[in-house]
Design an enzyme around this catalytic site. Structure first.
Site, PDB file in Angstrom:
ATOM      1  N   ASP A  67       0.871  -1.365  -0.114  1.00  0.00           N
ATOM      2  CA  ASP A  67       0.061  -0.174  -0.010  1.00  0.00           C
ATOM      3  C   ASP A  67       0.866   1.404   0.044  1.00  0.00           C
ATOM      4  O   ASP A  67       1.889   1.288   0.226  1.00  0.00           O
ATOM      5  CB  ASP A  67      -1.032  -0.041   1.252  1.00  0.00           C
ATOM      6  CG  ASP A  67      -0.296  -0.477   2.513  1.00  0.00           C
ATOM      7  OD1 ASP A  67       1.010  -0.457   2.611  1.00  0.00           O
ATOM      8  OD2 ASP A  67      -1.050  -0.691   3.438  1.00  0.00           O
ATOM      9  N   ASN A 136      -7.256  -3.013  14.257  1.00  0.00           N
ATOM     10  CA  ASN A 136      -8.663  -3.286  14.054  1.00  0.00           C
ATOM     11  C   ASN A 136      -8.628  -4.325  12.785  1.00  0.00           C
ATOM     12  O   ASN A 136      -9.764  -4.624  12.432  1.00  0.00           O
ATOM     13  CB  ASN A 136      -9.123  -1.892  13.401  1.00  0.00           C
ATOM     14  CG  ASN A 136      -8.518  -1.385  12.041  1.00  0.00           C
ATOM     15  OD1 ASN A 136      -7.656  -2.131  11.415  1.00  0.00           O
ATOM     16  ND2 ASN A 136      -8.891  -0.434  11.401  1.00  0.00           N
ATOM     17  N   HIS A 138      -7.190  -4.577  10.108  1.00  0.00           N
ATOM     18  CA  HIS A 138      -6.742  -4.435   8.923  1.00  0.00           C
ATOM     19  C   HIS A 138      -5.754  -5.268   8.368  1.00  0.00           C
ATOM     20  O   HIS A 138      -4.649  -5.448   9.051  1.00  0.00           O
ATOM     21  CB  HIS A 138      -6.865  -2.944   8.652  1.00  0.00           C
ATOM     22  CG  HIS A 138      -5.533  -2.379   8.968  1.00  0.00           C
ATOM     23  ND1 HIS A 138      -5.520  -0.977   9.152  1.00  0.00           N
ATOM     24  CD2 HIS A 138      -4.171  -2.482   9.253  1.00  0.00           C
ATOM     25  CE1 HIS A 138      -4.532  -0.641   9.319  1.00  0.00           C
ATOM     26  NE2 HIS A 138      -3.635  -1.452   9.462  1.00  0.00           N
ATOM     27  N   GLU A 143      -9.554  -1.883   5.406  1.00  0.00           N
ATOM     28  CA  GLU A 143     -10.080  -1.562   6.725  1.00  0.00           C
ATOM     29  C   GLU A 143     -11.476  -2.523   6.992  1.00  0.00           C
ATOM     30  O   GLU A 143     -12.031  -2.975   6.132  1.00  0.00           O
ATOM     31  CB  GLU A 143     -10.526   0.024   6.824  1.00  0.00           C
ATOM     32  CG  GLU A 143      -9.220   0.870   6.589  1.00  0.00           C
ATOM     33  CD  GLU A 143      -8.278   0.863   7.711  1.00  0.00           C
ATOM     34  OE1 GLU A 143      -8.413  -0.021   8.443  1.00  0.00           O
ATOM     35  OE2 GLU A 143      -7.728   1.990   8.050  1.00  0.00           O
TER      36      GLU A 143
HETATM   37  P1  PGA Z   1       2.493  -1.917  12.584  1.00  0.00           P
HETATM   38  O1  PGA Z   1       1.336  -1.569  11.784  1.00  0.00           O
HETATM   39  O2  PGA Z   1       3.333  -3.127  12.097  1.00  0.00           O
HETATM   40  O3  PGA Z   1       3.169  -0.579  12.764  1.00  0.00           O
HETATM   41  O4  PGA Z   1       2.046  -2.348  13.908  1.00  0.00           O
HETATM   42  C1  PGA Z   1       0.590  -3.083  11.374  1.00  0.00           C
HETATM   43  C2  PGA Z   1      -0.384  -2.614  10.359  1.00  0.00           C
HETATM   44  O5  PGA Z   1      -1.099  -1.667  10.632  1.00  0.00           O
HETATM   45  O6  PGA Z   1      -0.774  -3.489   9.260  1.00  0.00           O
END
Ligand code: PGA
Length: 243
Positions: A67, A136, A138, A143
């Site tokens: 992304d 959450n 995702h 999302e």
């Molecule tokens: P993080 O993010 O590795 O910074 O916890 C993971 C994500 O949001 O997919």
């Protein structure tokens, strides 16, 4: 789904890097799908170490990032492009033309999403996709509520994601509110997936994703349907699986 529990965050990074290195040894021209975020930094550190040690050669590897924010340039310090250059690409021998990240300044995001999706297919699909998981649930920027049959698309970020990511920006108003992400359909079409999570704060969501009924409210739960998923956790993230 196979579960691997590591003692520490660093061990997790090393083990995921070993999976990547083994794939590259067996298939030097493999296609990798790569995440950003705090979780994979230890993987990239280990891959850079292996490369500098002469243990791994990226010259034929192709990568697709999951992304990118919309509305900021590739060179913006908080873009995922900059993150990848800083943590991995500038330290290894991957050709610039083999690195693919959605264009955050695309004038027509819809067109950019279609271009990205078809480019992945042109390269024969993703051999190994590494994923983190958001608080959450995702995966990529898919999302809660994202339909499971979506290809690469542009999306409004959940407020909780904007809040979580504001730690990288001077203030929350500067965090882009939109992004381009591989869709869940794109993710599921990867031949092999490693989902990694680290720390107590991820323990509940990762447990829910793999033990509760699949739901679009927890996008990562769709991985229950994939036939080659390795869930790699450190001890803290695996806390609820121990019970
Ligand atoms: P993080 O993010 O590795 O910074 O916890 C993971 C994500 O949001 O997919």
């Amino acid at each position: 789904m196979k579960l691997v529990i590591c003692e520490t965050h660093n061990e997790l990074g090393t083990k995921v890097a070993m999976e990547v290195a083994n794939l590259i040894k067996n298939k030097p021209n493999c296609v990798l799908g790569l995440p950003t975020g705090d979780t994979p930094i230890s993987v990239y550190k280990e891959l850079v170490r292996m490369y500098k040690n002469g243990d791994i050669d990226f010259s034929q590897v192709t990568t697709f990032n999951l992304d990118e924010y919309l509305g900021i340039s590739n060179s913006h310090p908080c873009s995922y492009n900059s993150f990848m250059q800083h943590n991995l690409f500038r330290h290894i021998n991957i050709p610039k033309t083999s690195v693919h990240i959605p264009d955050g300044l695309a004038a027509f995001p819809d067109e950019e999403c279609k271009r990205y999706e078809s480019l992945i297919q042109t390269y024969g699909g993703i051999d190994l996709l590494i994923l983190g998981i958001g608080h959450n649930g995702h995966i990529g920027f898919n999302e809660p509520g994202t339909l499971f049959d979506t290809p690469t698309h542009d999306i409004d970020l959940a407020f909780s994601t904007v809040q979580a990511n504001s730690r990288f920006f001077d203030n929350i108003e500067d965090v882009p509110k939109r992004a381009i992400t591989m869709g869940i359909k794109t993710i599921l079409s990867a031949r092999r997936i490693i989902l990694m999570a680290s720390g107590e704060k991820k323990s509940q969501i990762v447990h829910d994703a793999f033990t509760k009924e699949m739901t679009t409210n927890i996008p990562a739960s769709v991985l229950q349907t994939h036939n080659d998923v390795l869930v790699m956790l450190d001890k803290e993230a695996a806390r609820l699986f121990d019970k």
